[in-house]
Design a protein around this motif. Structure first.
Motif, short mmCIF file in Angstrom:
data_model
loop_
_atom_site.label_atom_id
_atom_site.label_comp_id
_atom_site.label_asym_id
_atom_site.label_seq_id
_atom_site.Cartn_x
_atom_site.Cartn_y
_atom_site.Cartn_z
N PHE A 191 0.83 -1.21 0.00
CA PHE A 191 0.00 0.00 0.00
C PHE A 191 0.86 1.25 0.00
CE2 PHE A 191 -3.34 -2.93 1.88
CZ PHE A 191 -4.02 -3.06 0.68
N GLN A 696 -11.34 5.72 8.25
CA GLN A 696 -10.54 4.50 8.16
C GLN A 696 -11.18 3.52 7.18
OE1 GLN A 696 -7.50 3.75 9.65
NE2 GLN A 696 -7.62 5.95 9.94
N ARG A 698 -13.12 4.24 4.63
CA ARG A 698 -12.95 4.74 3.25
C ARG A 698 -11.54 4.45 2.74
NH1 ARG A 698 -16.86 7.30 0.91
NH2 ARG A 698 -18.54 8.04 2.23
N GLY A 699 -10.57 4.64 3.60
CA GLY A 699 -9.19 4.36 3.20
C GLY A 699 -9.00 2.90 2.87
N ALA A 702 -10.63 2.06 -0.45
CA ALA A 702 -9.82 2.45 -1.62
C ALA A 702 -8.67 1.46 -1.83
CB ALA A 702 -9.27 3.87 -1.42
N GLN A 703 -8.09 1.00 -0.73
CA GLN A 703 -7.01 0.03 -0.87
C GLN A 703 -7.55 -1.33 -1.33
OE1 GLN A 703 -4.92 0.45 2.90
NE2 GLN A 703 -3.72 2.16 2.09
N ALA A 706 -7.89 -0.98 -4.91
CA ALA A 706 -6.55 -1.05 -5.50
C ALA A 706 -6.13 -2.51 -5.67
CB ALA A 706 -5.55 -0.31 -4.61
N LEU A 709 -8.37 -4.25 -8.44
CA LEU A 709 -8.36 -3.84 -9.84
C LEU A 709 -7.04 -3.24 -10.35
CD1 LEU A 709 -11.90 -2.16 -9.94
CD2 LEU A 709 -11.27 -4.45 -10.75
N VAL A 731 -1.15 3.01 -8.40
CA VAL A 731 -1.93 3.46 -7.25
C VAL A 731 -3.15 4.22 -7.79
CG1 VAL A 731 -1.92 4.91 -5.20
CG2 VAL A 731 0.15 3.66 -5.86
N PRO A 732 -4.35 3.84 -7.40
CA PRO A 732 -5.52 4.53 -7.95
C PRO A 732 -5.56 6.02 -7.57
CG PRO A 732 -6.17 2.54 -6.74
CD PRO A 732 -4.72 2.75 -6.48
N THR A 733 -6.02 6.81 -8.50
CA THR A 733 -6.29 8.22 -8.22
C THR A 733 -7.78 8.35 -7.91
OG1 THR A 733 -6.99 8.97 -10.42
CG2 THR A 733 -4.61 8.76 -10.06
N VAL A 734 -8.20 9.57 -7.64
CA VAL A 734 -9.62 9.81 -7.33
C VAL A 734 -10.54 9.26 -8.44
CG1 VAL A 734 -9.63 12.14 -8.33
CG2 VAL A 734 -11.31 11.54 -6.58
N GLU A 736 -10.33 6.62 -10.07
CA GLU A 736 -10.49 5.16 -10.07
C GLU A 736 -11.28 4.65 -8.87
OE1 GLU A 736 -8.21 6.31 -12.93
OE2 GLU A 736 -7.14 6.47 -11.06
N ILE A 737 -11.56 5.49 -7.91
CA ILE A 737 -12.25 5.01 -6.70
C ILE A 737 -13.75 5.28 -6.83
CG2 ILE A 737 -12.41 5.18 -4.19
CD1 ILE A 737 -9.75 4.03 -5.19
#
Lengths: 816, 162, 275
Positions: A191, A696, A698-699, A702-703, A706, A709, A731-734, A736-737
């Motif tokens: 991560f 937490q 949401r983080g 997103a991971q 990641a 995908l 690493v996904p940007t905004v 991609e989430i």
């Protein structure tokens, strides 16, 4: 706590950390001043996956401008011993390669110079002669007899195999209506915190002691490993943690070999040595989650009830087994049956070493690997028995009335109501909406699938879980290991100002805020009245081997210790005040900065005045009371017992629940997976700060996206590393989430005084499984490898098209 | 023609956050390193040194750019603005910063200064961006902690669209 | 990730820059926006003895129209070009493609000419230049020469620029066609494309299709085709001819399939634009 008037605990207090971080006033490791004369280091790394080091010629490098030393494995061998590991196996890792390199990126030499630019220049002048060897890269191939051995003395790359059996698996498989089997791969990924590793080490030759500042995250069970490597008692290896750290997610445990390396460099050069890892080094060699191959099989009744389960888990730790590995394989052991009531389980855990970067801690810590296998299997049960996936999940869930529930492998699940959580998540038309979307898409010939994942999320690890890698006999000999000790100190100064020192390391979780909430509430003060100092210093602060921030130990562990310390202070202050107010201590309450009589609120003293008594007027204290206003709360929950003689282990203290459902659509034109709607239901017991809790989640979500995908560490068959920049490691940007809807249910844990459970890892575990299930549903395929990249989807669609063609050919044949 | 040879140190004069400053450097020194280590402006962070993560974003003559892809010698005579310039001297956060705190738009805070500087530039040019425009600009930054939702919400709040 | 040492020179005008290139040739690299070059230097993948910084040359910071062409100077940033008021009317294809170049922050410093000089096979600006039949203006002490796009980019990261030449500008012919479309498939927003497809409709049933990411340089073809099936067939044939690059993110077969799938979509998008 009926007497607490100010309710701040459980509310979304804004973070105290933020103003400094938003103003450029953070104090991250690389921001802090260093002693005059500090030198800067650069690591020379192996270009080979496996090779003998024939010769290292440092002569030319030493003549370069500003160069102080070039340190090699020979120096490191002189000043240190190999790192201790959990197994008694001949696997020796020092902080630099000795005689042989075993992965691309392995540290081979350290150049120490006046600045980093000069160190990098000189590194280009160091000549290392290698004799390349065949590499073992693929974990299955590495287990074969003819595979090249990484550690010759170990005689095999498969360095540990442990079989566990709980209940009557044979019987369950014999009486089952069907067996459903699946093999699942989980890829390597990290991560990648935005801040890389930073170490500043100094050596005092008079005291013979090291002083190291590093953005190390713990667990501090690694401290003795480092001290032993440097051949000093723990007191002569002082570790200081900077007040801020730019994320960690498990990764910053693995700075520890560099803490030892920089220490040795400081000793050799006689100067403080600083090393700041750059991103190229980080991606190449910092740390990764382990890749795992799981063969999983269930014995089921025809209505989908799971009677027995078998797992054969082969986990690839790369070139070395670093403490505390193989954690991911054992941390989830108690909850290997997940959210399901499965009495009969066989588990085989295998550890293999390969010529790749060593694997270690990572958020989710074994959960993503386990749940991808388990939840994919539950989906396969539904597919193969032609049942509804959700029905199969519900049929196997642990009943709400069974809590506390003991799992087959020994976990003691504290609380939960999985059925109602799932009802809530699928209710309010959410599932109906997903089904509507799916039906419409499919009617139009598009690929749309619905996925589910049910996950039990452990919080605060039993420090004894890893000892289950030893047999009961070996454990008996070594001494049983267990527990997880949390410690927090609350200090009240002569004016009544309160400061708190917790045993966590900072990484962005908002501990300062939540601890302030706990202590403020207990003492009747405001959140801003509490100063929390999180700069753990092993020479001055209280710490145990469990200290640090990892495996969701804050809420079930440190938060409780903070509560205990505050209550100890409160009891003491209540007695002091009672004497002066002429009431009984149990008539005292703490409200709005006042200590007062419950019965007569006008009979009151300011908080600071009561505190001042202890400092200025010890004579006024109740008889026998020590005047200190410094209390350490120590929390050691009794439920964390050592493994039993039959290998059952309560691996964690709290067990939260996550249930996810999602709809995905696969674009047959671009091979991309679009998450159409995602719902995540959480039960983490009592929430201490709902805003931070959701942050937490949401983080972690997103991971999870990641992992599902985007992110993957790729090595080719020779062991060359292909993910060496942020252009290749995705690493996904905004953009991609996808959006996510969070829902909460609170069933307080009976095993912690605050009722709160760990919650920051659940979505790392649930999201890959949920998305894999949705993709499998969309395409009607069995084997899903993550991340589901366009390249992989392209392959799956070819499979689907071939199948469809086959079906139409068969249909045509039938008509004839 | 200005020329600085490889081993030569030269004095760089610039305006940093409204104040004239100067320090010596070699030509290859990255602006990110120069700001942090020569000028003490450690609020600008270094995350990847190849221009992808956005942590080191600063304003150069009002325009947001990656300081790791800029040489210190290139800002001679220019105005550089970093995150340290945003709050008032007494520590009061500006509207964008305050919106970040209100919306839990940061956790570890390492990527945050770069994001604040990007939007300091962008919002000056486009004070009322759509959500799509916000995401377009934000996609030039990597954040590992938040999942980005709080950041988008913060920028919407700061621009009055929430 | 710190660059090797180099001499830094900031010339006052193009003549000085060209003189430096004449003196140092291959040992010198031209620094404009630095969005590719600086990353290469930080990774120590190149070892120039000198950087010639042209980013401050006012004479190169211009967008000029003349002879039916738009000339973009070597220090014009991508965002400056994107903000040029006449872009959508004079160069509608570029107006669609430029927002895909990197990110807001990198476009702030990255230059139009720099991206074309870097010659990445999947980047948007070289494809745009090829699609529009643009040209590259190169200056050396010997004089000025102008190369057509197809003669400039030779292969992956390889161009016909001689070591003593400075790219002073690129020229895009003013577009008469209004029906244009662009699509790219990338792993993440702002990434280099796995495949990029641009279409310009020239007249009824006649269009030009450009593709990036398939080979070492952009490919542009004219087609006479009507209907999805025919376009698809043409795209399949083009895919077979180009074979396609193979890397971690996409196989050659996947690139060919992307071309087949998306060509009709992009053509239809172009046809949908008001003529």
């Amino acid at each position: 706590m009926g007497d607490l008037v100010s309710k701040v605990l459980g509310t979304s207090v804004r973070r105290k950390e933020d103003p400094a971080l938003l103003s450029g006033r953070g104090r991250y490791a690389d921001d802090l001043p260093v002693p005059h004369g500090t030198l800067h280091a650069h690591v020379i790394r192996s270009p080979h996956a496996h090779a003998k080091i024939l010769k290292i010629d440092v002569a030319e490098a030493l003549t370069q401008r500003g160069v102080w030393a070039v340190i090699t494995g020979e120096d490191v061998k002189k000043f240190s011993d190999p790192f201790l590991i959990v197994l008694k196996a001949p696997i020796h890792q020092w902080s630099l390669a000795v005689e042989r390199v075993r992965y691309v990126g392995e540290p081979v030499a350290l150049v120490v110079a006046d600045d980093r630019y000069l160190a990098e220049d000189a590194a280009e002048k160091v000549q290392v002669d290698y004799e390349p060897l065949l590499a073992a890269v693929d974990p299955l191939a590495a287990c074969k007899k003819d595979a090249p051995h990484l550690h010759a003395e170990a005689k095999s790359n498969e360095i540990s195999v442990r079989a566990f059996s709980y209940g009557d698996v044979k019987g369950a498989f014999a009486k089952a209506d069907a067996h459903v089997k699946l093999t699942v791969d989980y890829a390597r990924m990290s991560f990648t915190p935005m801040e890389c590793y930073v170490v500043v080490a100094a050596y005092d030759p008079i005291a013979g002691s090291y002083d190291v500042l590093a953005n190390f995250q713990g667990p501090f069970s690694t401290h003795p490993v480092m001290a032993r490597a440097l051949r000093v008692p723990g007191t002569k290896f002082r570790v200081r943690i900077p007040p801020d750290s730019g994320g960690s997610f498990g990764i910053k445990l693995s700075v520890f070999p560099y803490m030892v390396l920089a220490s040795i460099a400081a000793r050799i050069t006689g100067r403080p040595v600083k090393w700041v890892e750059d991103r190229a080094e980080h991606l190449l060699a910092a740390s990764t989650g382990p890749n795992r191959i799981t063969e999983i099989e269930a014995a089921v009744t025809k209505d989908g009830r799971i009677l027995g389960l078998k797992l054969d888990q082969l986990e690839d730790y790369g070139a070395f087994l670093r403490a505390p590995m193989p954690g991911p394989l054992y941390r989830m052991h108690g909850s290997v049956t997940g959210a399901y009531d499965i009495p009969n389980v066989d588990v085989i855990n295998r550890v293999v070493l390969t010529n790749k970067m060593p694997a270690s801690l990572i958020r989710g810590f074994g959960g993503p690997q386990l749940y991808l296998a388990l939840e994919r299997l539950v989906h396969r049960i539904a597919v193969e028995l032609k049942l509804d996936h959700l029905d199969v999940i519900k049929r196997n869930l642990i009943a709400a009335k069974s809590f506390p529930y003991k799992t087959a492998a020994g976990a003691l699940y504290d609380s939960g109501d999985y059925q109602s959580a799932i009802e809530m998540a699928t209710g309010d038309g959410r599932l109906a909406d997903l089904k509507r979307r799916r039906d419409a898409a499919r009617a139009a010939g598009r690929y749309y699938g619905i996925g589910y994942a049910a996950v039990v999320e452990p919080g605060m690890s039993n420090m004894g879980y890893l000892s289950n890698i030893l047999t009961a006999e070996q454990r008996e000999k070594a001494g049983p290991k267990n527990g997880a000790v949390s410690m927090v100190t609350v200090n009240v100064d002569p004016l009544g100002a309160v400061s708190v020192t917790p045993d966590v390391t900072v990484q962005g979780q908002g501990h300062e805020t939540v601890i302030s909430q706990i202590v403020a509430e207990r003492l009747g003060l405001k959140v801003e009245d509490i100063d929390v100092v999180i700069e753990l210093d092993t020479a001055k602060d209280q710490w145990s081997i469990a200290a640090g921030t990892y495996s969701c130990r804050f809420t079930p562990g440190t938060a409780v210790a903070a509560h205990m310390a505050a209550m100890q202070i409160r009891d003491k202050l209540a007695k002091i005040a009672a004497k002066q107010l002429n009431v009984l201590p149990n008539d005292i309450e703490f409200v709005d900065g006042k200590v007062r009589s419950r019965g007569n609120p006008d009979n009151a003293m300011p908080f600071g005045r009561v505190a001042g008594t202890a400092h200025w007027s010890p004579a006024m204290l109740p008889d026998g009371m020590s005047p200190s206003l410094r209390e350490t709360g120590v929390w050691s929950p009794p439920e964390l017992e050592p493994p039993s003689s039959d290998d059952r282990i309560n691996t964690s203290l709290t067990y939260g629940f996550v249930f996810d459902l999602c709809g995905v659509e696969i674009d047959p034109m671009t091979y991309q997976v679009r998450v159409d709607r995602y719902v995540s239901m959480h039960d983490a017991g009592t929430l201490l700060n709902p805003m931070i809790a959701e942050g937490q989640m949401r983080g972690a979500f997103a991971q999870g996206i990641a992992a599902a995908l985007y992110e993957e560490y790729v090595s080719d068959e020779s062991g060359a590393f292909l993910s060496g920049s942020f252009a290749d490691y995705l690493v996904p940007t905004v953009s991609e989430i996808p959006p996510v809807e969070f829902l909460h249910q609170e069933t307080p844990s009976p095993f912690t005084p605050l009722g709160a459970k760990g919650l920051a890892e659940g979505n790392c575990m649930s999201v890959p499984a949920c998305i894999a299930n949705a993709i499998a549903d969309a395409l009607g395929v069995k084997d899903i490898s993550l991340p589901a990249s366009p390249r992989r989807i392209h392959g799956l669609l070819a499979e689907v098209e071939a199948r469809q063609k086959g079906e139409s050919v068969r249909a045509a044949g039938g008509a004839r | 023609m200005r020329r600085v040879n490889r081993d030569q140190r030269t004095r760089i004069n610039l305006t940093l956050n409204g104040r004239a400053v100067s320090a010596d450097t070699e030509p290859r020194m990255l602006l990110s390193d120069f700001l942090r280590h020569a000028l003490g402006a450690t609020g600008t962070h270094v995350g990847c040194e190849h221009g992808v993560c956005g942590c080191c974003t600063v304003l150069i003559d009002g325009t947001a750019g990656r300081s790791c892809l800029t040489l210190a010698v290139q800002v001679e005579g220019r105005a550089v603005r970093t995150v340290e310039s945003l709050a008032s001297a007494d520590g009061k956060l500006n509207a964008l910063q305050q919106a970040f705190q209100n919306n839990h738009a940061l956790q570890c805070g390492f990527c945050t200064p770069g994001i604040l500087m990007s939007f300091t530039d962008y919002l000056a040019k486009n004070p009322k961006p759509s959500e799509a425009e916000i995401c377009e600009v934000l996609s030039g930054h990597l954040c590992r902690c938040t999942g980005y939702a709080g950041i988008v919400a913060a920028i919407k709040e700061a621009t009055g669209s929430k | 990730m710190k660059p090797r040492p180099f001499d830094y020179v900031c010339p006052d005008n193009v003549d000085e820059a060209v003189a430096l290139l004449a003196a140092h040739g291959d040992a010198a690299r031209v620094l404009a926006g630095g969005q590719s070059l600086m990353a290469i230097l930080n990774f120590r993948l190149a070892e120039p003895e000198m950087l010639i910084d042209v980013s401050r040359l006012a004479e190169l910071d211009t967008i000029r129209e003349g002879d039916g062409k738009i000339e973009v100077g070597a220090s014009v940033t991508q965002n400056k070009f994107l903000a040029w008021p006449a872009l959508a009317t004079k160069l509608p294809l570029l107006a669609k493609m430029l927002p895909f170049v990197g990110h807001f922050q990198t476009r702030n410093r990255g230059t139009v000419c720099g991206s074309i000089a870097h010659a990445d096979p999947s980047s948007e600006l070289p494809l745009a230049l090829a699609m529009l039949g643009g040209e590259v203006v190169l200056r050396s002490k010997k004089g000025t020469r102008v190369l057509a796009a197809k003669d400039f980019q030779l292969d992956m990261l390889t161009t016909a620029r001689e070591s003593e030449e400075l790219i002073t500008a690129v020229r895009f012919p003013v577009q008469s066609e209004k029906q244009v479309a662009f699509r790219e498939v990338a792993r993440r927003h702002g990434d280099f494309a796995i495949i990029a497809i641009a279409v310009v409709v020239e007249e009824k049933n006649k269009f030009r299709l450009g593709v990036g990411g398939m080979t070492g340089r952009p490919t542009v073809r004219q087609f006479n085709a009507t209907g999805d099936a025919a376009i698809r067939d043409a795209a399949v044939a083009l895919g077979v001819e180009l074979e396609g690059l193979e890397d971690m993110h996409a196989s050659a077969a996947m690139r060919r399939d992307l071309l087949r799938n998306l060509a009709p979509v992009v053509v239809n998008e172009a046809l949908q634009c008001a003529a």
